[in-house]
Design a protein around this motif. Sequence first.
Motif, PDB file in Angstrom:
ATOM      1  N   VAL A 154      -0.979 -11.919   1.206  1.00 25.54           N
ATOM      2  CA  VAL A 154      -1.227 -13.296   1.647  1.00 25.54           C
ATOM      3  C   VAL A 154      -2.407 -13.836   0.847  1.00 25.54           C
ATOM      4  CG1 VAL A 154      -2.745 -12.596   3.568  1.00 25.54           C
ATOM      5  CG2 VAL A 154      -1.535 -14.779   3.693  1.00 25.54           C
ATOM      6  N   THR A 155      -2.388 -15.136   0.623  1.00 21.07           N
ATOM      7  CA  THR A 155      -3.501 -15.769  -0.076  1.00 21.07           C
ATOM      8  C   THR A 155      -3.722 -17.165   0.486  1.00 21.07           C
ATOM      9  OG1 THR A 155      -4.439 -16.253  -2.263  1.00 21.07           O
ATOM     10  CG2 THR A 155      -2.110 -16.783  -1.958  1.00 21.07           C
ATOM     11  N   GLY A 156      -4.714 -17.835  -0.040  1.00 23.72           N
ATOM     12  CA  GLY A 156      -4.960 -19.228   0.330  1.00 23.72           C
ATOM     13  C   GLY A 156      -5.425 -19.958  -0.913  1.00 23.72           C
ATOM     14  N   PHE A 157      -5.420 -21.281  -0.847  1.00 21.72           N
ATOM     15  CA  PHE A 157      -5.822 -22.088  -1.997  1.00 21.72           C
ATOM     16  C   PHE A 157      -6.936 -23.041  -1.573  1.00 21.72           C
ATOM     17  CE2 PHE A 157      -1.357 -20.970  -2.473  1.00 21.72           C
ATOM     18  CZ  PHE A 157      -1.368 -20.347  -3.711  1.00 21.72           C
ATOM     19  N   PRO A 158      -7.940 -23.215  -2.437  1.00 23.17           N
ATOM     20  CA  PRO A 158      -9.023 -24.135  -2.081  1.00 23.17           C
ATOM     21  C   PRO A 158      -8.529 -25.576  -1.956  1.00 23.17           C
ATOM     22  CG  PRO A 158      -9.426 -23.077  -4.232  1.00 23.17           C
ATOM     23  CD  PRO A 158      -8.105 -22.598  -3.753  1.00 23.17           C
ATOM     24  N   TYR A 159      -9.285 -26.419  -1.263  1.00 23.18           N
ATOM     25  CA  TYR A 159      -8.893 -27.825  -1.096  1.00 23.18           C
ATOM     26  C   TYR A 159      -8.826 -28.566  -2.426  1.00 23.18           C
ATOM     27  CZ  TYR A 159      -9.234 -27.439   3.951  1.00 23.18           C
ATOM     28  OH  TYR A 159      -9.007 -27.081   5.245  1.00 23.18           O
ATOM     29  N   SER A 160      -9.679 -28.159  -3.396  1.00 23.92           N
ATOM     30  CA  SER A 160      -9.632 -28.816  -4.710  1.00 23.92           C
ATOM     31  C   SER A 160      -9.106 -27.810  -5.718  1.00 23.92           C
ATOM     32  CB  SER A 160     -11.031 -29.259  -5.141  1.00 23.92           C
ATOM     33  OG  SER A 160     -11.594 -30.038  -4.129  1.00 23.92           O
ATOM     34  N   TYR A 161      -8.213 -28.282  -6.586  1.00 24.13           N
ATOM     35  CA  TYR A 161      -7.579 -27.404  -7.568  1.00 24.13           C
ATOM     36  C   TYR A 161      -8.633 -26.721  -8.429  1.00 24.13           C
ATOM     37  CZ  TYR A 161      -4.552 -25.773 -11.262  1.00 24.13           C
ATOM     38  OH  TYR A 161      -3.902 -24.983 -12.164  1.00 24.13           O
ATOM     39  N   LEU A 162      -8.516 -25.422  -8.555  1.00 20.90           N
ATOM     40  CA  LEU A 162      -9.510 -24.654  -9.293  1.00 20.90           C
ATOM     41  C   LEU A 162      -8.905 -24.237 -10.624  1.00 20.90           C
ATOM     42  CD1 LEU A 162     -12.351 -23.621  -8.542  1.00 20.90           C
ATOM     43  CD2 LEU A 162     -11.276 -21.493  -7.771  1.00 20.90           C
ATOM     44  N   ASP A 163      -9.349 -24.924 -11.684  1.00 21.96           N
ATOM     45  CA  ASP A 163      -8.771 -24.682 -12.992  1.00 21.96           C
ATOM     46  C   ASP A 163      -9.693 -23.748 -13.773  1.00 21.96           C
ATOM     47  OD1 ASP A 163      -7.170 -24.847 -15.150  1.00 21.96           O
ATOM     48  OD2 ASP A 163      -7.629 -26.927 -15.659  1.00 21.96           O
ATOM     49  N   GLU A 164      -9.429 -22.462 -13.681  1.00 19.56           N
ATOM     50  CA  GLU A 164     -10.274 -21.500 -14.393  1.00 19.56           C
ATOM     51  C   GLU A 164      -9.434 -20.281 -14.735  1.00 19.56           C
ATOM     52  OE1 GLU A 164     -13.266 -20.787 -11.322  1.00 19.56           O
ATOM     53  OE2 GLU A 164     -12.145 -19.030 -10.638  1.00 19.56           O
ATOM     54  N   PRO A 165      -9.878 -19.484 -15.721  1.00 15.63           N
ATOM     55  CA  PRO A 165      -9.115 -18.280 -16.059  1.00 15.63           C
ATOM     56  C   PRO A 165      -8.989 -17.389 -14.818  1.00 15.63           C
ATOM     57  CG  PRO A 165     -10.956 -18.621 -17.592  1.00 15.63           C
ATOM     58  CD  PRO A 165     -11.092 -19.650 -16.529  1.00 15.63           C
TER      59      PRO A 165
END
Length: 264
Positions: A150-161
Motif C-alpha cells: 500500500v502507498t499514498g501520494f502527497p497532495y502536491s505532485y512530487l516531481d523528483e527522481p
Amino acid sequence: MLKQTLIEATFAGAKILQKYFNGSFTISSKSNINDLVTQADHESEQAIFEVIRREFPEHYILSEESGEFKMDSNIKWIIDPIDGTVNFANGIPICCVSIGIEKDGKMILGAVYNPFINEFFFAEKDFGSTMNDKRINVSDKSDVLRSCLVTGFPYSYLDEPNGPLEVFDKLIRHNIPMRRLGSAAIDLCWVAAGRFDGFYEHNLKAWDSAAGFLIVEEAGGTVTDFKGNYYSPYQPNLLATNGKIHDDLLLVLNGKWNLDNSKR
Ligand code: IPD
Ligand code: CA
Ligand code: CA
C-alpha cells in the motif's frame, strides 16, 4: 493514567467523526484545493485537547490543524484529528483519529481508531501491539514480488527522481497488487495487522505516522526512512514492512533495483 488519557482522547475525537460523517459540515482548503480541512477536523482536535488538558495541562502538544503548543515537558502528544480527511469528506469510511505520545524524544504510546469499522489499534513501547485488545503481528511473506503493498501520494505532485509515481510504476509493472487507502495511519496499522506486507510514502508529516510507526514496530515490523535509517516522524519518507521485504523495497525506492532478475 497516560495510557487511559490517550485512549479517552482518541475516542473523544472519533465521536466527532461519527457525529459529522455523511452529514453536513464546512470544508475548506489548505495548501491546494484538494488539501482539505473540515469542521470535523477542528472539532475532533478540540475534543482531544480537552481530554489531554484536563489531565495533563503541562504537556507539549503538536497537532495538525492547530500547530504546536510548546511546553517545558518531556511528554509530547502528536495528533492527527482526522487522518484520511479526503475520505471523510467524501463519505468513505476509511479514516481515523491518530495520536502518538513521545517521551524524551522517543515514541512510547500510539493509538489509532477508525470508528466506522470499529478498529482500535494500540501500542505501548516494548509491550506489543493490539487491535481491539487482541495481539497483532506483521505478515511473514519474504518475496516482494508476491507481496501486497500500500502507498499514498502527497497532495502536491512530487516531481523528483524515484518519486511516488516512478516507484509505483516499477511495482505495478511487476503486477504487484498495490493499494491506496487514503489514510497513512490506517496503512501503517494494516501492515501491523499483517494485511499488507509493506507501506511506503513520500512526504509524510509527524502526525500522519507518529502512532502508526510504533504500532508497526511493536507488531514485529521494521520502519525506516528511504535510506534505511531508523525512522523519525520529523523527516518525510517512510518505509514500513514486515521486515522480510524491507531491504528489497529499499533498493526499489532508491532506484537500485527494477524488480527484474538482475539485482542480486
Ligand atoms: C493524509 C493521508 C493520506 C496521505 C497524505 C496525508 P490527512 O493525511 O494520510 O493517506 O497520502 O499524505 O497527508 O490530510 O488526511 O490528515
Ligand atoms: Ca494525516
Ligand atoms: Ca489530518
